[in-house]
Motif scaffolding. Structure first.
Motif, PDB file in Angstrom:
ATOM      1  N   GLN A  29       0.851  -1.184   0.000  1.00 42.70           N
ATOM      2  CA  GLN A  29       0.000   0.000   0.000  1.00 42.70           C
ATOM      3  C   GLN A  29       0.891   1.241   0.000  1.00 42.70           C
ATOM      4  O   GLN A  29       2.010   1.189   0.481  1.00 42.70           O
ATOM      5  CB  GLN A  29      -0.839  -0.058   1.278  1.00 42.70           C
ATOM      6  N   GLY A  30       0.405   2.339  -0.543  1.00 45.67           N
ATOM      7  CA  GLY A  30       1.167   3.590  -0.493  1.00 45.67           C
ATOM      8  C   GLY A  30       1.445   3.983   0.944  1.00 45.67           C
ATOM      9  O   GLY A  30       0.676   3.665   1.842  1.00 45.67           O
ATOM     10  N   SER A  31       2.557   4.673   1.161  1.00 49.04           N
ATOM     11  CA  SER A  31       2.916   5.045   2.528  1.00 49.04           C
ATOM     12  C   SER A  31       3.764   6.309   2.530  1.00 49.04           C
ATOM     13  O   SER A  31       4.377   6.650   1.530  1.00 49.04           O
ATOM     14  CB  SER A  31       3.704   3.904   3.187  1.00 49.04           C
ATOM     15  N   PRO A  32       3.808   6.995   3.672  1.00 47.50           N
ATOM     16  CA  PRO A  32       4.668   8.172   3.768  1.00 47.50           C
ATOM     17  C   PRO A  32       6.119   7.771   4.039  1.00 47.50           C
ATOM     18  O   PRO A  32       6.388   6.768   4.681  1.00 47.50           O
ATOM     19  CB  PRO A  32       4.091   8.933   4.962  1.00 47.50           C
ATOM     20  N   VAL A  33       7.040   8.561   3.506  1.00 52.89           N
ATOM     21  CA  VAL A  33       8.470   8.397   3.759  1.00 52.89           C
ATOM     22  C   VAL A  33       8.991   9.767   4.170  1.00 52.89           C
ATOM     23  O   VAL A  33       8.673  10.769   3.527  1.00 52.89           O
ATOM     24  CB  VAL A  33       9.219   7.944   2.481  1.00 52.89           C
ATOM     25  N   VAL A  34       9.782   9.827   5.234  1.00 49.54           N
ATOM     26  CA  VAL A  34      10.322  11.106   5.697  1.00 49.54           C
ATOM     27  C   VAL A  34      11.834  10.976   5.860  1.00 49.54           C
ATOM     28  O   VAL A  34      12.321  10.051   6.512  1.00 49.54           O
ATOM     29  CB  VAL A  34       9.688  11.539   7.037  1.00 49.54           C
ATOM     30  N   TRP A  35      12.544  11.908   5.217  1.00 52.77           N
ATOM     31  CA  TRP A  35      13.999  11.947   5.299  1.00 52.77           C
ATOM     32  C   TRP A  35      14.449  13.242   5.952  1.00 52.77           C
ATOM     33  O   TRP A  35      13.842  14.284   5.782  1.00 52.77           O
ATOM     34  CB  TRP A  35      14.633  11.927   3.907  1.00 52.77           C
ATOM     35  N   SER A  36      15.563  13.179   6.642  1.00 51.84           N
ATOM     36  CA  SER A  36      16.290  14.357   7.077  1.00 51.84           C
ATOM     37  C   SER A  36      17.207  14.734   5.918  1.00 51.84           C
ATOM     38  O   SER A  36      17.888  13.875   5.361  1.00 51.84           O
ATOM     39  CB  SER A  36      17.107  14.007   8.326  1.00 51.84           C
ATOM     40  N   VAL A  37      17.205  16.004   5.534  1.00 53.78           N
ATOM     41  CA  VAL A  37      17.982  16.459   4.380  1.00 53.78           C
ATOM     42  C   VAL A  37      19.283  17.092   4.873  1.00 53.78           C
ATOM     43  O   VAL A  37      19.265  18.035   5.659  1.00 53.78           O
ATOM     44  CB  VAL A  37      17.179  17.480   3.537  1.00 53.78           C
ATOM     45  N   TRP A  38      20.406  16.564   4.379  1.00 55.66           N
ATOM     46  CA  TRP A  38      21.732  17.048   4.752  1.00 55.66           C
ATOM     47  C   TRP A  38      22.412  17.603   3.508  1.00 55.66           C
ATOM     48  O   TRP A  38      22.430  16.958   2.462  1.00 55.66           O
ATOM     49  CB  TRP A  38      22.547  15.911   5.354  1.00 55.66           C
ATOM     50  N   ALA A  39      22.945  18.801   3.631  1.00 53.87           N
ATOM     51  CA  ALA A  39      23.568  19.475   2.488  1.00 53.87           C
ATOM     52  C   ALA A  39      24.682  20.380   3.008  1.00 53.87           C
ATOM     53  O   ALA A  39      24.763  20.657   4.209  1.00 53.87           O
ATOM     54  CB  ALA A  39      22.525  20.303   1.734  1.00 53.87           C
TER      55      ALA A  39
END
Length: 155
Positions: free
Chosen positions: A79-89
């Motif tokens: 099933q579709g699901s949320p994905v959350v990343w911390s963005v590092w730059a």
């Protein structure tokens, strides 16, 4: 050892293997949250559409259309699901519009029988200097086993 523990160990190994060597010079600039479409995995891979929102630590949120692809073992339905990343730059005073647009790649793994977990660690983007680190393991609903190389395109 249970299959879930094995999958979690593989996901942890993938996280460590894909952390860029230059990670010491990167700073957390915000979070990227994507709602991923449902998928049917085939033996050699899968493709999913995603709607993503980048919330920088400073500045206005940015909206992206995305596509996630996986090459490797990917069998099942989820099933579709949320994905959350911390963005590092690299450190920057102001993040320009569409700053995350580009291609990312890295290792991914997931295991779901009913409810399961997965992880995607990605690096790339403009200049290849952005790292996306999962804030938590992705929760899956379905029957799916996946291990391989993932790609994310943000537009």
């Amino acid at each position: 050892m249970s299959r879930l523990k094995v999958a979690l160990l593989l996901a942890g190994g993938a996280v460590l293997a894909c952390t860029p060597a230059s990670a010491q010079s990167l700073v957390n600039v915000g979070t990227l949250a994507c709602q991923v479409s449902p998928t049917v995995g085939f033996v050699l891979g899968s493709n999913q559409q995603a709607q993503c929102i980048f919330k920088p630590i400073r500045g206005r949120q940015q909206v992206y259309a995305g596509a996630i692809s996986r090459v490797g073992v990917d069998v099942g339905v989820s099933q579709g699901s949320p994905v959350v990343w911390s963005v590092w730059a690299p450190p920057i005073k102001r993040i320009p519009r569409k700053a995350l647009a580009g291609r990312y790649s890295g290792a991914s793994s997931s295991l779901a029988v009913g409810v399961g977990l997965g992880s995607n660690v990605l690096a790339g983007g403009p200049g290849g200097v952005v790292s996306l680190q999962p804030l938590k393991l992705q929760e899956y609903v379905g029957v799916n086993v996946a291990l391989g190389i993932s790609g994310l395109v943000l537009q």
